[in-house]
Design an enzyme around this catalytic site. Structure first.
Site, PDB file in Angstrom:
ATOM      1  N   ARG A 192     -63.427  32.382 -55.957  1.00  0.00           N
ATOM      2  CA  ARG A 192     -64.249  31.696 -54.959  1.00  0.00           C
ATOM      3  C   ARG A 192     -65.735  31.842 -55.314  1.00  0.00           C
ATOM      4  O   ARG A 192     -66.266  32.960 -55.393  1.00  0.00           O
ATOM      5  CB  ARG A 192     -63.980  32.322 -53.583  1.00  0.00           C
ATOM      6  CG  ARG A 192     -64.860  31.829 -52.468  1.00  0.00           C
ATOM      7  CD  ARG A 192     -64.485  30.442 -52.048  1.00  0.00           C
ATOM      8  NE  ARG A 192     -65.181  30.054 -50.820  1.00  0.00           N
ATOM      9  CZ  ARG A 192     -65.207  28.823 -50.361  1.00  0.00           C
ATOM     10  NH1 ARG A 192     -64.593  27.837 -51.012  1.00  0.00           N
ATOM     11  NH2 ARG A 192     -65.844  28.548 -49.244  1.00  0.00           N
ATOM     12  N   GLU A 233     -40.792  52.481 -35.296  1.00  0.00           N
ATOM     13  CA  GLU A 233     -40.371  53.838 -35.688  1.00  0.00           C
ATOM     14  C   GLU A 233     -41.391  54.897 -35.281  1.00  0.00           C
ATOM     15  O   GLU A 233     -41.587  55.899 -35.968  1.00  0.00           O
ATOM     16  CB  GLU A 233     -40.010  53.896 -37.182  1.00  0.00           C
ATOM     17  CG  GLU A 233     -38.865  52.940 -37.491  1.00  0.00           C
ATOM     18  CD  GLU A 233     -38.070  53.283 -38.720  1.00  0.00           C
ATOM     19  OE1 GLU A 233     -38.000  54.451 -39.086  1.00  0.00           O
ATOM     20  OE2 GLU A 233     -37.498  52.348 -39.300  1.00  0.00           O
ATOM     21  N   GLY A 254     -36.689  57.435 -41.909  1.00  0.00           N
ATOM     22  CA  GLY A 254     -37.086  56.046 -41.611  1.00  0.00           C
ATOM     23  C   GLY A 254     -38.589  55.845 -41.700  1.00  0.00           C
ATOM     24  O   GLY A 254     -39.066  54.809 -42.168  1.00  0.00           O
TER      25      GLY A 254
HETATM   26  C1  LIG Z   1     -40.867  44.196 -31.724  1.00  0.00           C
HETATM   27  C2  LIG Z   1     -40.722  44.595 -33.137  1.00  0.00           C
HETATM   28  C3  LIG Z   1     -39.612  45.560 -33.481  1.00  0.00           C
HETATM   29  C4  LIG Z   1     -39.952  46.961 -33.155  1.00  0.00           C
HETATM   30  C5  LIG Z   1     -39.042  47.880 -33.934  1.00  0.00           C
HETATM   31  C6  LIG Z   1     -38.877  49.164 -33.181  1.00  0.00           C
HETATM   32  C7  LIG Z   1     -37.762  49.940 -33.837  1.00  0.00           C
HETATM   33  C8  LIG Z   1     -37.502  51.139 -33.043  1.00  0.00           C
HETATM   34  O1  LIG Z   1     -37.394  51.114 -31.877  1.00  0.00           O
HETATM   35  S1  LIG Z   1     -37.313  52.537 -33.950  1.00  0.00           S
HETATM   36  C9  LIG Z   1     -37.436  53.782 -32.716  1.00  0.00           C
HETATM   37  C10 LIG Z   1     -38.862  54.158 -32.428  1.00  0.00           C
HETATM   38  N1  LIG Z   1     -38.899  55.282 -31.540  1.00  0.00           N
HETATM   39  C11 LIG Z   1     -39.498  56.425 -31.872  1.00  0.00           C
HETATM   40  O2  LIG Z   1     -40.036  56.605 -32.953  1.00  0.00           O
HETATM   41  C12 LIG Z   1     -39.412  57.505 -30.834  1.00  0.00           C
HETATM   42  C13 LIG Z   1     -40.734  58.168 -30.643  1.00  0.00           C
HETATM   43  N2  LIG Z   1     -40.549  59.433 -29.952  1.00  0.00           N
HETATM   44  C14 LIG Z   1     -40.262  60.580 -30.624  1.00  0.00           C
HETATM   45  O3  LIG Z   1     -40.245  60.606 -31.858  1.00  0.00           O
HETATM   46  C15 LIG Z   1     -39.955  61.811 -29.820  1.00  0.00           C
HETATM   47  O4  LIG Z   1     -39.511  61.386 -28.556  1.00  0.00           O
HETATM   48  C16 LIG Z   1     -41.162  62.769 -29.706  1.00  0.00           C
HETATM   49  C17 LIG Z   1     -41.677  63.118 -31.073  1.00  0.00           C
HETATM   50  C18 LIG Z   1     -42.271  62.134 -28.898  1.00  0.00           C
HETATM   51  C19 LIG Z   1     -40.690  64.101 -29.100  1.00  0.00           C
HETATM   52  O5  LIG Z   1     -40.095  63.916 -27.924  1.00  0.00           O
HETATM   53  P1  LIG Z   1     -39.780  65.106 -26.884  1.00  0.00           P
HETATM   54  O6  LIG Z   1     -38.940  64.474 -25.844  1.00  0.00           O
HETATM   55  O7  LIG Z   1     -41.047  65.787 -26.478  1.00  0.00           O
HETATM   56  O8  LIG Z   1     -38.875  66.076 -27.712  1.00  0.00           O
HETATM   57  P2  LIG Z   1     -39.195  67.525 -28.330  1.00  0.00           P
HETATM   58  O9  LIG Z   1     -39.298  68.509 -27.198  1.00  0.00           O
HETATM   59  O10 LIG Z   1     -40.322  67.476 -29.311  1.00  0.00           O
HETATM   60  O11 LIG Z   1     -37.862  67.786 -29.141  1.00  0.00           O
HETATM   61  C20 LIG Z   1     -36.628  67.941 -28.494  1.00  0.00           C
HETATM   62  C21 LIG Z   1     -35.727  68.699 -29.429  1.00  0.00           C
HETATM   63  O12 LIG Z   1     -35.585  67.908 -30.620  1.00  0.00           O
HETATM   64  C22 LIG Z   1     -35.941  68.701 -31.751  1.00  0.00           C
HETATM   65  N3  LIG Z   1     -36.580  67.832 -32.742  1.00  0.00           N
HETATM   66  C23 LIG Z   1     -37.654  67.031 -32.543  1.00  0.00           C
HETATM   67  N4  LIG Z   1     -37.965  66.422 -33.693  1.00  0.00           N
HETATM   68  C24 LIG Z   1     -37.092  66.845 -34.615  1.00  0.00           C
HETATM   69  C25 LIG Z   1     -36.913  66.584 -35.992  1.00  0.00           C
HETATM   70  N5  LIG Z   1     -37.720  65.734 -36.640  1.00  0.00           N
HETATM   71  N6  LIG Z   1     -35.898  67.200 -36.626  1.00  0.00           N
HETATM   72  C26 LIG Z   1     -35.071  68.046 -35.993  1.00  0.00           C
HETATM   73  N7  LIG Z   1     -35.185  68.334 -34.671  1.00  0.00           N
HETATM   74  C27 LIG Z   1     -36.187  67.741 -34.005  1.00  0.00           C
HETATM   75  C28 LIG Z   1     -36.910  69.725 -31.224  1.00  0.00           C
HETATM   76  O13 LIG Z   1     -36.966  70.855 -32.046  1.00  0.00           O
HETATM   77  C29 LIG Z   1     -36.322  70.029 -29.870  1.00  0.00           C
HETATM   78  O14 LIG Z   1     -35.254  70.923 -30.038  1.00  0.00           O
HETATM   79  P3  LIG Z   1     -35.003  72.085 -28.954  1.00  0.00           P
HETATM   80  O15 LIG Z   1     -34.579  71.378 -27.714  1.00  0.00           O
HETATM   81  O16 LIG Z   1     -33.957  72.929 -29.566  1.00  0.00           O
HETATM   82  O17 LIG Z   1     -36.326  72.792 -28.781  1.00  0.00           O
END
Ligand SMILES: CCCCCCCC(=O)SCCNC(=O)CCNC(=O)[C@H](O)C(C)(C)COP(=O)(O)OP(=O)(O)OC[C@H]1O[C@@H](n2cnc3c(N)ncnc32)[C@H](O)[C@@H]1OP(=O)(O)O
Length: 388
Positions: free
Chosen positions: A276, A371, A250
């Site tokens: 302009r 995202e 994404g």
């Molecule tokens: C108002 C206008 C509209 C707005 C539109 C908004 C649209 C949306 O909401 S889209 C969603 C947006 N949200 C996001 O992007 C979420 C942001 N947060 C994150 O990406 C994560 O929470 C982040 C990166 C901070 C990490 O979180 P955290 O809780 O510390 O997890 P973390 O410890 O790194 O990882 C947990 C597990 O996931 C795994 N993992 C993390 N990333 C990945 C990945 N990319 N691929 C595979 N595994 C992964 C880790 O390896 C870990 O595994 P394990 O438990 O076995 O060690």
């Protein structure tokens, strides 16, 4: 050192990418361009245009032809998003959320019967897809979510709410991530598909936004919403990890959207600066303006290379988490800077709705937030750089 046997990096885009870009450009000019400001003003999601995009194959870009999709890859996907976003980033955002979040989640983690049940209708544009991860109190800290799914025989009962959901009202189907285990456990979340009309599932508040106003953003509400276990995507406890993998793809699409905005704003500013006239010559002849254009063009070029490299890695099935975060972070920051400079070059006119840069400026800001914020992309990049 380049030797005779070295393979040079190929900066030529594939032929299919050029062809779909051309198709997306004429689609955007014919069906979107005439209505951009009207939809923005009214905050209307033009569902009929999304259906038309479906007829063009733009709602199932990454879906195999056997499931009714276009069977294309990320190079073509980003070309389509870029061209649509050059005209209206709101529609680019809707197409992106539908393709790379909702449809892709079912495609990547659904079993064969789930794919056959939902994908063809999503790929044709008959159904519009939504994807629910974010909640009121858990945006960046997505894993801290409070929406729960409790097992009851062969069914699950969902309670809670998802926030800032693209197509939160108009979506026919949503992929929803809910807590099925302990809070704070990254293996304590599971993904489900919920169809519109399911008792206990409704839409809540629709957001009144600064930009991206034709892309509908609303709340999903679950009140004792019972769904069959057949709607669970993949194993129990895998929902968070699945979501991270979905966001890896994404974020490339937000990079492409950002490129579309930056190019649209830059081209408008370049044209205006040549037309302009002040102090007896076009303002492009003043160093203060020409240096801005030089910086804008250079940053766009650099952002494009990052986005295309991320698309290449994703297409090749190589690890892409770090590059997609870099591409999203850099391209989105570039699009905000470029859109801001484009308004500056237009002066007072850039601050009015008579020129497209006003809207690009408002739309651009979402790209550094949706995202995953720029700050979250830095967290992702740093974690990847520092691991091991
Ligand atoms: C108002 C206008 C509209 C707005 C539109 C908004 C649209 C949306 O909401 S889209 C969603 C947006 N949200 C996001 O992007 C979420 C942001 N947060 C994150 O990406 C994560 O929470 C982040 C990166 C901070 C990490 O979180 P955290 O809780 O510390 O997890 P973390 O410890 O790194 O990882 C947990 C597990 O996931 C795994 N993992 C993390 N990333 C990945 C990945 N990319 N691929 C595979 N595994 C992964 C880790 O390896 C870990 O595994 P394990 O438990 O076995 O060690």
């Amino acid at each position: 050192m380049i030797t005779e046997t070295s393979t040079p990096v190929n900066f030529e885009y594939p032929e299919t990418q050029r062809m779909v870009a051309e198709a997306a450009r004429s689609f955007a000019q014919q069906y979107i361009q005439p209505h951009v400001m009207e939809w923005d003003e009214a905050q209307t999601l033009p569902v009929d245009v999304l259906r038309k995009a479906g007829e063009m194959g733009f709602m199932g870009i990454l879906v195999p032809q056997s499931l009714g999709g276009s069977g294309l890859g990320y190079h073509e996907y980003i070309a389509i998003l870029e061209e649509i976003s050059r005209v209206d980033p709101s529609i680019g955002l809707s197409v992106a959320a539908h393709n790379s979040l909702c449809t892709n989640h079912i495609l990547m983690f659904g079993d064969e019967s789930q794919k056959e049940r939902w994908i063809p209708r999503l790929a044709s544009g008959e159904w519009i897809g939504a994807w629910g991860l974010t909640e009121h109190n858990t945006g960046s800290d997505a894993g801290g979510m409070n929406t729960t799914a409790k097992k009851d025989g062969d069914t699950w009962i969902l309670n809670g709410a998802k926030n800032f959901i693209t197509h939160g009202r108009s979506g026919n189907v949503a992929v929803v991530i809910a807590r099925t285990g302990e809070k704070g456990d990254s293996r304590g979340m599971t993904a489900f598909v919920v169809e519109k009309g399911t008792p206990g599932f409704s839409s809540g508040k629709k957001e009144n936004k600064l930009g991206m106003r034709a892309s509908e953003t609303a709340e999903l509400v679950f009140d004792q919403c019972r769904i069959p276990d057949a709607n669970r995507l993949g194993p129990v406890g895998e929902g968070f990890i699945q979501s991270m993998k979905i966001l890896d793809g994404g974020r490339i699409s937000i990079g492409a959207l950002s490129l579309g905005i930056a190019k649209g704003a830059y081209e408008a500013a370049l044209k205006y600066s040549k037309e302009r006239v002040q102090f007896g010559k076009p303002i492009s002849q003043f160093q203060g303006i020409s240096f801005k254009l030089a910086e804008m063009a250079t940053e766009i070029e650099a952002a494009e290379l990052l986005v295309h490299k991320a698309a290449f890695l994703k297409n090749s099935g190589k690890p892409v988490t770090q590059l997609s975060a870099m591409a999203k972070m850099y391209a989105s920051e570039v699009c905000v800077r470029v859109a801001s400079e484009a308004v500056q070059i237009h002066g007072g006119y850039g601050y009015t709705k008579d020129f497209p840069v006003e809207k690009f400026y408002r739309d651009s800001k979402l790209c550094t937030i949706g995202e995953g914020t720029t700050e979250i992309q830095k967290v992702v990049i740093a974690k990847n750089i520092l691991k091991d």
